[in-house]
Scaffold this active site. Structure first.
Site, PDB file in Angstrom:
ATOM      1  N   LYS A  52       0.834  -1.218   0.000  1.00  0.00           N
ATOM      2  CA  LYS A  52       0.000   0.000   0.000  1.00  0.00           C
ATOM      3  C   LYS A  52       0.864   1.263   0.000  1.00  0.00           C
ATOM      4  CE  LYS A  52      -2.129  -1.228   3.825  1.00  0.00           C
ATOM      5  NZ  LYS A  52      -1.410  -2.512   4.049  1.00  0.00           N
ATOM      6  N   ARG A 127     -10.166   1.174   8.449  1.00  0.00           N
ATOM      7  CA  ARG A 127      -9.770  -0.206   8.652  1.00  0.00           C
ATOM      8  C   ARG A 127     -10.817  -0.994   9.428  1.00  0.00           C
ATOM      9  NH1 ARG A 127      -3.511  -1.508   9.478  1.00  0.00           N
ATOM     10  NH2 ARG A 127      -3.134   0.340   8.317  1.00  0.00           N
ATOM     11  N   ARG A 166      11.527  -5.771   5.488  1.00  0.00           N
ATOM     12  CA  ARG A 166      11.444  -4.314   5.272  1.00  0.00           C
ATOM     13  C   ARG A 166      12.380  -3.562   6.221  1.00  0.00           C
ATOM     14  NH1 ARG A 166       5.686  -1.517   5.534  1.00  0.00           N
ATOM     15  NH2 ARG A 166       5.591  -2.653   7.499  1.00  0.00           N
ATOM     16  N   ARG A 199      10.992  -1.988  11.814  1.00  0.00           N
ATOM     17  CA  ARG A 199       9.852  -1.592  12.648  1.00  0.00           C
ATOM     18  C   ARG A 199       9.580  -2.616  13.738  1.00  0.00           C
ATOM     19  NH1 ARG A 199       4.913   0.189   8.722  1.00  0.00           N
ATOM     20  NH2 ARG A 199       3.731  -1.136  10.138  1.00  0.00           N
ATOM     21  N   ARG A 210      -1.330  -9.106  12.684  1.00  0.00           N
ATOM     22  CA  ARG A 210      -1.877  -8.018  11.858  1.00  0.00           C
ATOM     23  C   ARG A 210      -2.663  -8.585  10.667  1.00  0.00           C
ATOM     24  NH1 ARG A 210       3.641  -5.154  10.898  1.00  0.00           N
ATOM     25  NH2 ARG A 210       2.541  -4.032   9.264  1.00  0.00           N
TER      26      ARG A 210
END
Ligand code: AP5
Length: 266
Positions: A52, A127, A166, A199, A210
């Site tokens: 996204k 969300r 990431r 993160r 998640r």
């Protein structure tokens, strides 16, 4: 506190409100864009790692749209050291959703400070169905309803690989991946030379949580929009970023969200 306890005037959108730069939002120079979405308002949805953030930055660049990422806005508040930031940290590090009554207030206030006349890409918000309804109410008052959902998806093992690999620059926000998009110098941002971070919520265990929450709380939002007559543009995001961007642009074109005259460079 339930979402209904929010006072409406606190998050009402007003047509003609102007952009104030806030971390978590990107507005590109529209004159650099060769195409327009004629002010389209698009919600970008998909599980963690669907791309996204990566895709919306590229679309915002191309179309001169404003990109607003709820995750970025919440992370900025979290690192501010405020009391609210401490509360956010608790939810975000565990991979849980921040409660509706908190997130709605923060994000709708941010949207109301934007000039979205060239279009708005909402990344990560809404969300939950409650968030979607509150957003609809606020946008309806400004006469600026959501026109489409751009829905990205990829297999779970792909999502896990993307998220756990990431790395992010804490200073300029540039996003890397240790395998598919590594920096030139190990763990150092190409743009500003800052040490990259992983993160706290990008561990495999938290990502699985998640993803589960996405199925439970966020997928019903797709159905909510479908029933409301909003166009759903489905994009298979199991491809390179360039290919996913091309697919997304083609979907936006087919949904008739592009300004037609003289816009032939797609
Ligand atoms: P948020 O930051 O929004 O996280 P997310 O939705 O889980 O999405 P991600 O940012 O993890 O993934 P992405 O799809 O943007 O992928 P990206 O492009 O970075 O939210 C974080 C937390 O904030 C939530 O858990 C919650 O606590 C809270 N929150 C936020 N909004 C909320 C709301 N509305 N309500 C309540 N709580 C909220 O890509 C990932 C990696 O993959 C990158 O390394 C990238 O380089 C790579 N990659 C991407 N696409 C490709 C591709 N096509 N090929 C190869 N690599 C790719």
């Amino acid at each position: 506190m339930g979402a209904s306890s929010l006072r409406e005037e606190e998050y009402e959108l007003k047509d003609g409100d102007r952009m104030k730069p806030i971390t978590g939002q990107t507005q590109t120079n529209p004159s650099e864009s060769s195409t327009h979405t004629a002010g389209a308002r698009i919600v970008l949805m998909g599980p963690p790692g669907a791309g996204k953030g990566s895709i919306s930055e590229r679309l915002a660049d191309k179309f001169g749209m404003v990109h607003l990422s709820s995750g970025d806005i919440l992370r900025a508040e979290r690192s501010s050291g405020s009391e609210l930031g401490e509360t956010l940290k608790k939810y975000m590090d565990a991979g849980e959703l921040v409660p509706d009554e908190i997130v709605i207030k923060i994000i709708i206030k941010s949207i109301s400070s934007l000039d979205s006349s060239k279009g708005l890409l909402l990344d990560g918000f809404p969300r939950t169905v409650i968030q979607a309804k509150q957003l609809d109410d606020a946008l309806a008052k400004a006469g600026l309803p959501i026109q489409a959902v751009l829905l990205l998806d990829a297999p779970e093992e792909v999502l896990l690989k993307r998220i756990t690999g990431r790395r992010i620059c804490p200073k300029c926000g540039r996003v890397y991946h240790i395998e598919t998009m590594p920096p030139a110098k190990d763990n150092i941002c190409d743009t500003c030379g800052t040490k990259l971070i992983h993160r706290d919520d990008d561990t495999e265990q938290v990502v699985r949580e998640r993803i589960n929450l996405y199925h439970k709380e966020t997928e019903p939002v797709i159905e909510y929009y479908r029933k409301s007559g909003v166009k759903i543009i489905e994009v298979n995001a199991d491809a390179t970023i360039d290919e996913v961007v091309e697919r997304a642009i083609e979907g936006i074109r087919q949904a008739n969200l592009l300004e037609k005259e003289g816009r032939t460079s797609l």
